[in-house]
Design an enzyme around this catalytic site. Structure first.
Site, PDB file in Angstrom:
ATOM      1  N   TYR A 127       0.833  -1.201   0.000  1.00 43.89           N
ATOM      2  CA  TYR A 127       0.000   0.000   0.000  1.00 43.89           C
ATOM      3  C   TYR A 127       0.870   1.254   0.000  1.00 43.89           C
ATOM      4  O   TYR A 127       0.631   2.203  -0.768  1.00 43.89           O
ATOM      5  CB  TYR A 127      -0.904  -0.025   1.227  1.00 43.89           C
ATOM      6  CG  TYR A 127      -1.869   1.120   1.337  1.00 43.89           C
ATOM      7  CD1 TYR A 127      -3.012   1.173   0.536  1.00 43.89           C
ATOM      8  CD2 TYR A 127      -1.667   2.140   2.266  1.00 43.89           C
ATOM      9  CE1 TYR A 127      -3.913   2.222   0.648  1.00 43.89           C
ATOM     10  CE2 TYR A 127      -2.566   3.183   2.381  1.00 43.89           C
ATOM     11  CZ  TYR A 127      -3.684   3.226   1.574  1.00 43.89           C
ATOM     12  OH  TYR A 127      -4.574   4.262   1.691  1.00 43.89           O
ATOM     13  N   LYS A 151       1.032   4.016  -3.043  1.00 46.53           N
ATOM     14  CA  LYS A 151       0.670   5.419  -2.876  1.00 46.53           C
ATOM     15  C   LYS A 151       1.844   6.347  -3.161  1.00 46.53           C
ATOM     16  O   LYS A 151       1.653   7.464  -3.676  1.00 46.53           O
ATOM     17  CB  LYS A 151       0.109   5.651  -1.471  1.00 46.53           C
ATOM     18  CG  LYS A 151      -1.195   4.904  -1.207  1.00 46.53           C
ATOM     19  CD  LYS A 151      -2.255   5.228  -2.253  1.00 46.53           C
ATOM     20  CE  LYS A 151      -3.569   4.535  -1.985  1.00 46.53           C
ATOM     21  NZ  LYS A 151      -4.591   4.847  -2.995  1.00 46.53           N
TER      22      LYS A 151
END
Length: 274
Positions: free
Chosen positions: A170, A174
């Site tokens: 994650y 991002k």
């Protein structure tokens, strides 16, 4: 005269907050991987006077994104693209997160970069979690790869393909989103359009509650909120307000930027014990 079209990918709380602020008098094309997720949103928005169309999309599938871009262009001039779709560490395994959050975002920016109208703008919702990567987590070569490689090559990168931890996947995704936005700003600028990223902190949405109640990370996130300088999480409307500013006439000098909006949680993480 063609309609102005606002493409909203993802139908969650942040997507709705932004659409309310920038969708008045325009055609909102709401897209989500699950048709059921859009039903209640369409009903609420339609009763509030918004013109809403829908389309199912899987951002991890280029053909699906191409179909969405084609539909949007048929509806009118695409003036805004709001990309909020993604998977959190508590929702999926690492490689699924990378496919949706990293690859999917790159595909969305590439495909809509072909059809965005002059003076159009895109906003990608990133995460403050990317700021928790160590400074040397990525080399310059790796950062450049995340920013510029064709989307289909991203998941084949050795340092991406080998990731098994969902939180790290994650964070890398991002970070990749912010880097990709910076690179895409150059290409979008050739069409007279802009693209920016908002790296949001803990915003009170169903996804955030998944994290706050997660057995693995819930205590960490609750502690983060309590120790942040503002002492609370954020609201979707606060992200919507920033998105409205970036998208509007006062934000026309802003492109290729990443806005960290986390109530100071990252500041506390870096400097709170000093």
């Amino acid at each position: 005269m063609k309609n102005d079209v606002v493409v909203v990918i993802g139908s969650g709380s942040i997507a709705q907050a932004i659409a309310r602020r920038i969708g008045t008098g325009k055609t909102i094309l709401l897209a989500d991987i699950k048709a059921d997720n859009m039903l209640s949103v369409v009903e609420i928005f339609s009763k509030a006077g918004f013109n809403v169309q829908t389309q199912v999309v899987d951002v991890g599938d280029r053909t699906s994104v191409q179909e969405l871009a084609k539909r949007a262009a048929e509806l009118g001039d695409i003036t805004s693209v709001i990309h909020t779709a993604g998977l959190s560490p508590s929702q999926a395994v690492a490689q699924d997160i990378l496919k949706v959050d990293l690859y999917g975002t790159a595909v969305v920016l590439e495909e809509f970069g072909h059809v965005i109208a002059k003076n159009g703008v895109a906003i990608v919702i990133g995460s403050q979690s990317s700021y928790r990567l160590e400074i040397d987590a990525l080399s310059q070569v790796q950062s450049d790869a995340l920013a510029k490689l064709p989307p289909e090559e991203l998941l084949q990168l050795p340092f991406i393909h080998e990731i098994t931890d969902s939180l790290y996947a994650y964070q890398i995704s991002k970070k990749g989103n912010a880097l990709r936005v910076s690179a895409e700003a150059v290409r979008w600028g050739k069409r007279g359009a802009r693209v920016n990223c908002i790296s949001a902190g803990i915003i009170f949405t169903p996804l955030a509650y998944d994290e706050l109640n997660s057995p693995e990370r819930g205590e960490f996130y609750r502690n983060m909120l309590s120790k942040s300088p503002v002492g609370r999480g954020g609201t979707p409307d606060e992200i919507g307000a920033l998105a409205e500013f970036i998208s509007g006439p006062n934000g026309t000098y802003i492109t290729g930027s990443d806005f960290l909006v986390d109530g100071g949680a990252t500041a506390n993480y870096k400097y709170g014990n000093s």
